[in-house]
Design a protein around this motif. Structure first.
Motif, mmCIF file in Angstrom:
data_model
loop_
_atom_site.group_PDB
_atom_site.id
_atom_site.type_symbol
_atom_site.label_atom_id
_atom_site.label_comp_id
_atom_site.label_asym_id
_atom_site.label_seq_id
_atom_site.Cartn_x
_atom_site.Cartn_y
_atom_site.Cartn_z
ATOM 1 N N UNK A 1 38.223 85.160 57.869
ATOM 2 C CA UNK A 1 37.412 84.716 59.004
ATOM 3 C C UNK A 1 36.544 85.837 59.560
ATOM 4 N N UNK A 2 36.458 86.949 58.872
ATOM 5 C CA UNK A 2 35.776 88.127 59.412
ATOM 6 C C UNK A 2 34.272 87.943 59.583
ATOM 7 N N UNK A 3 33.680 86.956 58.913
ATOM 8 C CA UNK A 3 32.233 86.760 58.998
ATOM 9 C C UNK A 3 31.831 85.503 59.767
ATOM 10 N N UNK A 4 32.775 84.779 60.341
ATOM 11 C CA UNK A 4 32.421 83.516 61.006
ATOM 12 C C UNK A 4 31.614 83.791 62.271
ATOM 13 N N UNK A 5 30.704 82.878 62.554
ATOM 14 C CA UNK A 5 29.850 83.003 63.729
ATOM 15 C C UNK A 5 30.021 81.792 64.639
ATOM 16 N N UNK A 6 29.457 81.903 65.828
ATOM 17 C CA UNK A 6 29.561 80.827 66.819
ATOM 18 C C UNK A 6 28.987 79.522 66.268
ATOM 19 N N UNK A 7 29.747 78.439 66.427
ATOM 20 C CA UNK A 7 29.291 77.133 65.985
ATOM 21 C C UNK A 7 29.586 76.801 64.539
ATOM 22 N N UNK A 8 30.178 77.741 63.806
ATOM 23 C CA UNK A 8 30.436 77.491 62.382
ATOM 24 C C UNK A 8 31.754 76.755 62.168
ATOM 25 N N UNK A 9 31.916 76.193 60.970
ATOM 26 C CA UNK A 9 33.118 75.475 60.570
ATOM 27 C C UNK A 9 33.545 75.972 59.198
ATOM 28 N N UNK A 10 34.830 76.193 59.016
ATOM 29 C CA UNK A 10 35.349 76.660 57.730
ATOM 30 C C UNK A 10 35.928 75.470 56.981
ATOM 31 N N UNK A 11 35.469 75.270 55.731
ATOM 32 C CA UNK A 11 35.927 74.145 54.922
ATOM 33 C C UNK A 11 36.751 74.635 53.729
ATOM 34 N N UNK A 12 37.377 73.677 53.053
ATOM 35 C CA UNK A 12 38.182 74.033 51.878
ATOM 36 C C UNK A 12 37.329 74.687 50.796
ATOM 37 N N UNK A 13 36.042 74.331 50.748
ATOM 38 C CA UNK A 13 35.153 74.938 49.771
ATOM 39 C C UNK A 13 34.888 76.411 50.024
ATOM 40 N N UNK A 14 35.220 76.890 51.228
ATOM 41 C CA UNK A 14 35.014 78.298 51.571
ATOM 42 C C UNK A 14 36.201 79.169 51.175
ATOM 43 N N UNK A 15 37.306 78.550 50.769
ATOM 44 C CA UNK A 15 38.501 79.312 50.408
ATOM 45 C C UNK A 15 38.325 79.921 49.024
ATOM 46 N N UNK A 16 38.589 81.200 48.931
ATOM 47 C CA UNK A 16 38.486 81.900 47.645
ATOM 48 C C UNK A 16 39.848 81.881 46.954
ATOM 49 N N UNK A 17 39.873 81.324 45.732
ATOM 50 C CA UNK A 17 41.118 81.182 44.989
ATOM 51 C C UNK A 17 41.118 82.055 43.744
ATOM 52 N N UNK A 18 42.303 82.505 43.369
ATOM 53 C CA UNK A 18 42.458 83.259 42.134
ATOM 54 C C UNK A 18 42.215 82.334 40.949
ATOM 55 N N UNK A 19 41.674 82.878 39.857
ATOM 56 C CA UNK A 19 41.411 82.091 38.662
ATOM 57 C C UNK A 19 42.694 81.405 38.179
ATOM 58 N N UNK A 20 42.590 80.122 37.867
ATOM 59 C CA UNK A 20 43.750 79.366 37.407
ATOM 60 C C UNK A 20 44.401 78.534 38.490
ATOM 61 N N UNK A 21 44.000 78.772 39.739
ATOM 62 C CA UNK A 21 44.538 78.010 40.863
ATOM 63 C C UNK A 21 43.454 77.073 41.380
#
Length: 207
Positions: free
Chosen positions: A147-167
């Protein structure tokens, strides 16, 4: 994490009840190439282990009769009002086992984000865990949401999650679900003081 279990000979409701009265918890181990076996565990040790996050989401080393097996916690049944475990299920896993499992989300970096540090926003966690699919050997104890880069008014979605290869995420037909939202601070409104009207006629002296 390693724990000790003992193979259980007697089965049935009555046997399980007597087992619980002696400070043990009944369970079962299934999966893999071996047949399912019923087990028993020290209740207090199990109770404290269940309080640890890793016990629910990591691959565990179960020692049964001196033989260590790789297992994954699959289900826990608790007493409706007593601090007691009624039954516990474990699944054997190996390097080829592919599984689906819910793992906890760890939110990091919010304090240093522009939304919190500059604009004094609050991060609202919509999801605390998420289901993934991977090989047992790749199963993470948790998934970090940056969450270190989130700004006012933003929303975090599942597409923003960084996953290890194979997961990969298990979405059950849904897509890009909301994981967290940035809530803007509520401005305090200070009410103006109410001044009572003064009748000019009162207090005046006659000339």
């Amino acid at each position: 994490m390693q724990f000790v279990a003992f193979e259980r000979a007697k089965q049935g409701t009555g046997a399980s009840r007597r087992l619980r009265n002696t400070g043990r918890a009944p369970g079962i181990v299934f999966g893999g190439d071996a047949p399912a076996i019923t087990i028993e565990l020290d209740h207090n040790a199990l109770w404290h282990a269940l309080k640890k996050e890793a016990f629910h989401s990591a691959i565990l080393d179960m020692d049964v009769g001196g033989t260590v097996q790789k297992v994954l916690l699959r289900d826990v049944q608790y007493h409706p009002y007593k601090p007691q475990v009624l039954h516990v299920d474990f699944q054997r896993v190996n390097d080829k086992t592919r599984l689906r499992k819910k793992v906890p989300l760890h939110f990091e970096g919010a304090e240093s984000s522009p939304a919190v540090k500059v604009d004094r926003c609050v991060i609202n966690h919509v999801m605390n865990e998420i289901e993934i699919e991977c090989l047992a050997t790749q199963l993470p104890e948790n998934i970090v949401v940056d969450l270190s880069e989130v700004t006012k008014g933003s929303t975090i979605h599942t597409g923003d999650i960084k996953l290890t290869k194979g997961i990969k995420l298990v979405m059950h037909g849904r897509s890009n679900l909301t994981v967290a939202t940035v809530v803007e601070p509520v401005e305090e409104v200070v009410a103006a003081p109410v001044v009572a009207a003064v009748d000019d006629k009162k207090g005046k002296k006659k000339k």
